[in-house]
Design a protein around this motif. Structure first.
Motif, PDB file in Angstrom:
ATOM      1  N   SER A 380      43.497  61.647  52.997  1.00 24.68           N
ATOM      2  CA  SER A 380      44.387  60.811  52.191  1.00 24.68           C
ATOM      3  C   SER A 380      45.407  61.620  51.403  1.00 24.68           C
ATOM      4  N   THR A 381      45.121  62.898  51.132  1.00 23.14           N
ATOM      5  CA  THR A 381      46.052  63.719  50.351  1.00 23.14           C
ATOM      6  C   THR A 381      46.301  65.040  51.059  1.00 23.14           C
ATOM      7  N   ILE A 382      47.471  65.606  50.833  1.00 24.52           N
ATOM      8  CA  ILE A 382      47.820  66.888  51.426  1.00 24.52           C
ATOM      9  C   ILE A 382      46.986  68.009  50.817  1.00 24.52           C
ATOM     10  N   ASP A 383      46.523  67.814  49.572  1.00 21.15           N
ATOM     11  CA  ASP A 383      45.709  68.841  48.919  1.00 21.15           C
ATOM     12  C   ASP A 383      44.392  69.064  49.654  1.00 21.15           C
ATOM     13  N   GLU A 384      43.872  68.041  50.304  1.00 20.69           N
ATOM     14  CA  GLU A 384      42.623  68.199  51.046  1.00 20.69           C
ATOM     15  C   GLU A 384      42.820  69.129  52.245  1.00 20.69           C
ATOM     16  N   TYR A 385      43.967  69.006  52.918  1.00 25.27           N
ATOM     17  CA  TYR A 385      44.263  69.929  54.018  1.00 25.27           C
ATOM     18  C   TYR A 385      44.373  71.359  53.489  1.00 25.27           C
TER      19      TYR A 385
END
Length: 768
Positions: A380-385
């Motif tokens: 859901s968020t780019i921070d997780e990638y």
């Protein structure tokens, strides 16, 4: 005739039924083709898998059904009901010609099924199947007995602590052992005595565990003891006559059941919303954790997971508990694998999975496999990638530098490849962000420290500058690396490349001043003077630009106040009567968003960082002007900073015209002067590492000050004062003559554009 008519009616009915069945078959075939096409293009469609399998069962397409179930299993865990249905379908096909192979296949199905979710009913089905279809178990052969006992013990480990349903497994185990006893030779007293003790031992274990049928279990056990010749009152629920350790364990389990009865009642209630049942499970889990029995906590988590398999928060909570209590236990690998299969969209679960594998000394193949699987998911968020890529790099770095036994092929090239994939994958979404800077900074450091390749490290920074050259922090990081490594000339060359660039906020001034400090600490006198020669005109230019911008803001605010009926540019002219009517009857959209003049309630400016926010008008009558603001600070940071003062209304952070980033300046409205004065008293206090400058906003120019130019209005004209009026654009008009000061010198006359340009180009003048 009547018989003939009746026969015709039957034929007609039969024909109609045949046509209906044919139509249904055609419709089903078309539906199956549609579902197959959907799954070929979108294999992650869970509902399509379920419908496709259901359709194939109705048609009896057993070969296709197996393939469809295997395809779904590859992507999703199957529910206990799905495994039960699958096993029953296969059991119905068991034939004598391939009996042993069929039994082995169905056993493997049950094994896979009980590993997905905790299910007492599925374990019972599995045990019943083994006792019925496995000849060695059915005939109570020694190998069969060992096999069955091993399976029963595994079932008890998985579900034996289940308060509501666990008794089914205990009772099945006891029945199996009693069957063995009954099959023994009456003359083999020693063997029979051992078997009696085995049955009694299982009873004792069962009585020491809290379960809903405890009293019934006690009565059954006492009846068993009576059959063995022990004198007990089989109709009494008291523990009289039992051995002290059995009676004590039973009473303790009974007390535990009493403490859990209300929790069990709540989670077993089916006529309440799922959210309420979920909260009941969480309260129950908190209670079990306080009791300090990890086995019971784990069992309850498994029950909750079976009820709420796609709750990411529940899986995170479960794995957090296991990491604290079990750490490197081998069972955690299976649990993490199930967690990521049930909730593949939760990045934190993949991160924890990789950390567990590293902690338990998993192989590079295992770690690489989990990492690659995670990249196939959608988060859901780019921070997780970002977190997943950095976790992978962290593990590679630690294993290269600190592992005692290094895996083959584990070197800087693998780290480099991971970073490159991260940049290729994330750069478009992370341009000019701190996350992209973090990735490149980390990469460059590892190229230099681990790979011992300074050229590669510089290449990393250059690639970042190519895409984010307007980001001040990128230049600062590059310069910092060169400086720390003692490459003074390379760092100086970077300053020369970037000092004239335009950065958001006060970044342009910061990089100029940083160059001067750098030369003070590392350069020769010639280097220092050369930097001053380059930087001074640039700083003057930047100062002039700031003054012009502030003057424009002052002028714009003053003109708007003096001429409130000013038309929006491009608006068609109206007659005076039409304009008067419009002013009397209509209210502009901007005014609709403002509170009434006599309303003291606070006004919040929403989404001040939108690219094109709706233009609001502010009088700044009770407003604080905040400068030297951290460029990362937002409205909520300021609101929290002034929370002890109270009375905060609208907060406006000024943005750079080109970069749309914060300029480090803000206006904060207050409901009255008392709150404003309290806010100004916080001047020079720290916020996010920066010492704020806070002053009362003065749109009418009432404050006298020698250092800055101010604007006042007299009869609708703009009057400029102060020593810096030379920098005010001439478009504002000539100020009226001022009275001479006590020293006889009047206010400085504004300079023409030509004079101003000559002043800036004069290299002998003092830097502003």
């Amino acid at each position: 005739m009547m018989e003939e008519e009746t026969l015709n009616d039957k034929n007609t009915t039969s024909s109609s039924d045949s046509d209906s069945e044919s139509y249904d078959a055609d419709a089903m075939e078309l539906e199956l083709q549609t579902l197959a096409t959907e799954l070929s293009t979108n294999p992650a469609n869970y509902d399509a898998h379920v419908q496709y399998i259901s359709g194939l069962r109705k048609q009896g397409e057993l070969d296709k059904l197996r393939v469809a179930r295997e395809a779904m299993k590859e992507l999703f865990p199957l529910t206990p009901a799905m495994w039960h249905q699958w096993a029953n379908d296969e059991i119905s096909l068991v034939s004598s010609s391939a009996y042993e192979d069929a039994v082995s296949t169905i056993e493997s199905l049950y094994e896979r099924g009980v590993s997905d979710y905790l299910s007492v009913s599925l374990w019972c089905d599995y045990l019943n199947f083994i006792q019925k279809y496995d000849s060695s178990v059915r005939e109570l052969a020694p190998t069969g007995i060992l096999k069955a006992r091993d399976l029963f013990e595994r079932a008890l480990i998985a579900c034996g602590l289940h308060v509501a349903e666990g008794s089914k497994l205990w009772e099945a185990y006891i029945s199996f052992e009693k069957a063995i006893l009954n099959s023994m030779d009456e003359t083999d007293l020693e063997a029979r005595e051992k078997q009696v003790q085995r049955v009694g031992s299982i009873y004792h274990r069962h009585l020491s565990i809290p379960h809903q049928d405890m009293k019934s279990t006690l009565l059954t056990y006492k009846a068993w003891e009576s059959e063995q010749g022990n004198t007990l009152d089989a109709n009494s629920s008291s523990t009289d006559g039992l051995s002290s350790h059995v009676a004590s364990a039973y009473q303790k389990a009974l007390d535990m059941l009493t403490a859990r009865a209300d929790f069990e009642r709540k989670i077993l209630t089916s006529d309440v919303p799922d959210t309420e049942r979920f909260q009941s499970f969480m309260a129950y889990l908190k209670f079990e954790q306080s009791s300090g029995d990890p086995a019971r906590v784990k069992s309850l988590y498994e029950r909750a997971i079976t009820e709420f398999p796609i709750s990411g928060d529940l899986w995170i909570d479960y794995t957090s508990y296991l990491n604290k209590t079990l750490k490197t236990d081998k069972t955690l690998r299976d649990i993490f694998n199930r967690a990521t299969r049930n909730c593949p969209w939760v990045g934190e679960l993949w991160v924890r999975f990789m950390l567990y594998l590293e902690r338990s000394h998993g192989s590079e193949k295992d770690l690489s496999d989990v990492f690659e699987r995670s990249l196939q998911c959608t988060f859901s968020t780019i921070d997780e990638y970002v977190d997943i890529f950095l976790t992978r790099v962290d593990g590679l770095r630690r294993r290269i530098l600190f592992a005692k036994e290094l895996d083959d092929g584990l070197d800087i090239f693998l780290i480099r490849n991971t970073f490159q994939r991260a940049c290729d994958y994330l750069s478009p979404q992370l341009k000019n962000t701190s996350s992209l800077l973090q990735i490149h900074s980390y990469w460059a450091r590892l190229e230099s420290n681990v790979g011992k390749d300074i050229a590669a490290a510089r290449g990393v920074w250059e690639s970042l500058l190519k895409n984010s050259g307007s980001m001040l922090e990128a230049w600062q990081g590059y310069i910092s690396m060169e400086t720390e490594m003692g490459h003074i000339n390379e760092a100086r060359a970077l300053y020369k490349r970037c000092y004239s660039k335009r950065f958001h906020g006060t970044g342009s001034e910061d990089i100029c001043n940083s160059w001067i400090r750098f030369e003070r600490e590392f350069g020769t006198l010639e280097d220092f003077e050369h930097a001053l020669h380059k930087v001074s005109p640039r700083l003057q230019e930047l100062q002039l630009f700031r003054l012009q911008q502030e003057s424009k803001n002052v002028t714009s605010s003053t003109v708007e106040k003096d001429d409130p009926a000013k038309k929006v540019k491009g608006e068609k002219r109206k007659s005076s009567s039409d304009a008067a009517a419009a002013a009397a009857n209509e209210e502009s959209p901007a005014k609709k968003q403002k509170v009434k003049a006599n309303d003291k309630t606070s006004v919040k400016v929403e989404n001040t960082r939108d690219p094109a926010p709706e233009k609001l008008q502010y009088t700044d009558q009770c407003t604080a002007f905040v400068s030297n603001l951290n460029l990362k600070a937002n409205s909520e940071d300021l609101r929290s900073f002034f929370s002890d003062v109270g009375g905060v209304g609208a907060i406006r952070i000024l943005l750079d015209k080109f970069t749309k980033k914060s300029r480090g300046l803000a206006y904060v409205d207050f409901c009255d002067d008392t709150h404003l004065e309290a806010a100004v008293a916080k001047n020079k206090q720290m916020l996010l590492g920066k010492k704020l400058s806070i002053a009362r906003s003065d749109p009418k120019g009432k404050r006298k000050g020698p250092k800055t130019s101010t604007a006042q209005t007299q009869d609708g004209k703009v009057e400029l004062k102060g020593r810096n009026t030379f920098a005010v654009p001439r478009a504002l008009g000539q100020p009226p003559k001022q009275a001479a000061s006590s020293s006889g010198a009047g206010e400085e006359k504004p300079k023409s554009n030509k004079e101003l340009r000559e002043l800036l180009l004069n290299k002998t003048s003092k830097p502003v």
